[in-house]
Design an enzyme around this catalytic site. Structure first.
Site, PDB file in Angstrom:
ATOM      1  N   SER A  54     -31.657 -12.696  50.429  1.00  0.00           N
ATOM      2  CA  SER A  54     -32.823 -11.867  50.796  1.00  0.00           C
ATOM      3  C   SER A  54     -33.898 -12.694  51.498  1.00  0.00           C
ATOM      4  CB  SER A  54     -33.391 -11.155  49.567  1.00  0.00           C
ATOM      5  OG  SER A  54     -34.020 -12.061  48.695  1.00  0.00           O
ATOM      6  N   ASN A  55     -34.055 -13.958  51.112  1.00  0.00           N
ATOM      7  CA  ASN A  55     -35.031 -14.808  51.811  1.00  0.00           C
ATOM      8  C   ASN A  55     -34.563 -15.123  53.232  1.00  0.00           C
ATOM      9  OD1 ASN A  55     -37.450 -15.753  50.113  1.00  0.00           O
ATOM     10  ND2 ASN A  55     -35.740 -15.817  48.670  1.00  0.00           N
ATOM     11  N   MET A 108     -28.244 -23.353  46.027  1.00  0.00           N
ATOM     12  CA  MET A 108     -28.156 -23.732  44.616  1.00  0.00           C
ATOM     13  C   MET A 108     -27.334 -25.007  44.421  1.00  0.00           C
ATOM     14  SD  MET A 108     -30.188 -21.488  43.666  1.00  0.00           S
ATOM     15  CE  MET A 108     -30.246 -21.465  41.881  1.00  0.00           C
ATOM     16  N   ILE A 121     -27.790 -29.367  44.580  1.00  0.00           N
ATOM     17  CA  ILE A 121     -28.739 -30.478  44.725  1.00  0.00           C
ATOM     18  C   ILE A 121     -28.445 -31.179  46.048  1.00  0.00           C
ATOM     19  CG2 ILE A 121     -29.367 -32.751  43.789  1.00  0.00           C
ATOM     20  CD1 ILE A 121     -28.845 -31.548  40.995  1.00  0.00           C
ATOM     21  N   ASN A 136     -37.978 -25.779  51.005  1.00  0.00           N
ATOM     22  CA  ASN A 136     -37.282 -25.095  49.909  1.00  0.00           C
ATOM     23  C   ASN A 136     -38.189 -24.019  49.334  1.00  0.00           C
ATOM     24  OD1 ASN A 136     -35.230 -24.714  47.864  1.00  0.00           O
ATOM     25  ND2 ASN A 136     -36.541 -25.805  46.414  1.00  0.00           N
ATOM     26  N   HIS A 186     -38.784 -21.884  45.724  1.00  0.00           N
ATOM     27  CA  HIS A 186     -38.431 -21.950  44.304  1.00  0.00           C
ATOM     28  C   HIS A 186     -39.242 -20.890  43.550  1.00  0.00           C
ATOM     29  CE1 HIS A 186     -36.926 -23.791  40.636  1.00  0.00           C
ATOM     30  NE2 HIS A 186     -38.145 -23.699  40.143  1.00  0.00           N
ATOM     31  N   GLU A 239     -36.696 -36.348  47.289  1.00  0.00           N
ATOM     32  CA  GLU A 239     -35.480 -36.642  46.521  1.00  0.00           C
ATOM     33  C   GLU A 239     -35.492 -36.161  45.080  1.00  0.00           C
ATOM     34  OE1 GLU A 239     -33.819 -40.506  47.209  1.00  0.00           O
ATOM     35  OE2 GLU A 239     -34.345 -40.351  49.330  1.00  0.00           O
ATOM     36  N   ASP A 259     -36.703 -29.877  43.175  1.00  0.00           N
ATOM     37  CA  ASP A 259     -37.826 -28.937  43.070  1.00  0.00           C
ATOM     38  C   ASP A 259     -39.167 -29.665  43.001  1.00  0.00           C
ATOM     39  OD1 ASP A 259     -36.134 -26.715  43.185  1.00  0.00           O
ATOM     40  OD2 ASP A 259     -35.764 -26.774  41.040  1.00  0.00           O
ATOM     41  N   GLU A 270     -41.899 -14.240  47.588  1.00  0.00           N
ATOM     42  CA  GLU A 270     -41.170 -15.275  48.339  1.00  0.00           C
ATOM     43  C   GLU A 270     -40.978 -14.842  49.789  1.00  0.00           C
ATOM     44  OE1 GLU A 270     -38.429 -17.334  44.869  1.00  0.00           O
ATOM     45  OE2 GLU A 270     -37.479 -15.919  46.214  1.00  0.00           O
TER      46      GLU A 270
HETATM   47  C1  GAR Z   1     -34.753 -17.151  45.211  1.00  0.00           C
HETATM   48  O1  GAR Z   1     -35.496 -16.498  44.211  1.00  0.00           O
HETATM   49  C2  GAR Z   1     -35.099 -18.615  45.264  1.00  0.00           C
HETATM   50  O2  GAR Z   1     -36.422 -18.889  44.909  1.00  0.00           O
HETATM   51  C3  GAR Z   1     -34.137 -19.192  44.255  1.00  0.00           C
HETATM   52  O3  GAR Z   1     -32.952 -18.474  44.457  1.00  0.00           O
HETATM   53  C4  GAR Z   1     -33.273 -17.153  44.858  1.00  0.00           C
HETATM   54  C5  GAR Z   1     -32.413 -16.776  46.037  1.00  0.00           C
HETATM   55  O4  GAR Z   1     -32.552 -15.432  46.369  1.00  0.00           O
HETATM   56  N1  GAR Z   1     -33.976 -20.590  44.455  1.00  0.00           N
HETATM   57  C6  GAR Z   1     -33.943 -21.473  43.456  1.00  0.00           C
HETATM   58  O5  GAR Z   1     -34.000 -21.179  42.293  1.00  0.00           O
HETATM   59  C7  GAR Z   1     -33.828 -22.924  43.917  1.00  0.00           C
HETATM   60  N2  GAR Z   1     -34.201 -23.822  42.885  1.00  0.00           N
HETATM   61  P1  GAR Z   1     -32.012 -14.871  47.760  1.00  0.00           P
HETATM   62  O6  GAR Z   1     -30.579 -15.380  47.901  1.00  0.00           O
HETATM   63  O7  GAR Z   1     -32.061 -13.396  47.630  1.00  0.00           O
HETATM   64  O8  GAR Z   1     -32.888 -15.385  48.852  1.00  0.00           O
END
Ligand code: GAR
Length: 232
Positions: free
Chosen positions: A52-53, A129, A131, A146, A148, A181, A184, A213
């Protein structure tokens, strides 16, 4: 009330939509107030899940305030929904399945090579997802962003929304930051605060955070790109 409409995806600070959210720094509602790139940016996006992002970024470029084009999506998971979105949106998508690679560095090298081939200026980890290692961080230093789902430095790592609920905080949110490095962590570009409402469960809170986000990530990318272009 401030409202952006990004097609199907709408984010707002309207309290009637389940709790007001506050964003720092405020994205100017006037497009002219956004940092202007010297030329339209070429964005590379990395996603592992729903995407979605990723879609919010594409919409912010297409008729939105972000002076950029998403030229490449990389996914590490064949089943992820981001792939379907890329197909629908007409964006090139490369699958680099981490299970076929021995070490993290191999995946990051393949990602960096893919983006270099497409002359990508700024890379966005939009729900990536895995590292990342110095291989990717070094290749895109100061231009790797990134997103988060917490107000960093609180609740780093997996399931930040669950961590916030377990901790009983009454305010959480999301952070867009440059990648360094430590997982988050790294210079914060934009944050949005989201209240935890009584009766919130994981799904309802996660959905409200995600709406924010989608708002802050395009602005964070514009900020990161402007800083990178103005580097000494
Ligand atoms: C988002 O909420 C993002 O902040 C999180 O994964 C989701 C992805 O949603 N990322 C993390 O937790 C990274 N540490 P999306 O696939 O719908 O964009």
């Amino acid at each position: 009330m401030e409202r952006w409409d990004m097609g199907a995806m709408t984010a707002s600070t309207d309290a009637s939509e389940g709790g007001a959210a506050i964003q720092w720094p405020m994205a100017p509602s006037d497009t002219d107030g956004w940092p202007r790139a010297q030329r339209p940016l070429r964005l590379g996006v990395m996603a592992s899940g729903q995407g979605s992002n990723f879609e919010a970024l594409v919409r912010a470029c297409r008729g939105g305030p972000l002076q950029a084009e998403v030229v490449q999506l990389v996914v590490n998971n064949p089943a992820c929904r981001a792939r379907e979105r890329a197909e629908r949106l007409g964006i090139a998508c490369r699958l680099l399945d981490h299970r076929e690679l021995r070490v993290r560095e191999e995946l990051d090298h393949a990602v960096a090579t893919c983006f270099a081939e497409r002359a990508v200026d700024v890379v966005v980890m939009a729900g990536w997802m895995r590292i990342v290692t110095p291989v990717l961080i070094g290749a895109y230093a100061s231009r790797l962003v990134n997103i988060h789902p917490s107000l960093l430095p609180s609740f780093r790592g997996l399931d930040a929304v669950g961590q916030a609920l377990a901790a009983g905080v009454t305010i959480t949110g999301c952070t867009a930051h440059l990648v360094e490095e430590v997982v988050d962590a790294g210079p914060i570009l934009v944050q949005a605060a989201v209240p935890v409402l009584s009766g919130d469960d994981h799904a309802s809170l996660a959905a409200r955070i995600q709406a924010q986000e989608h708002r802050i990530l395009p602005y964070a990318v514009a900020l990161a790109a402007a800083r990178w272009e103005q580097r000494p």
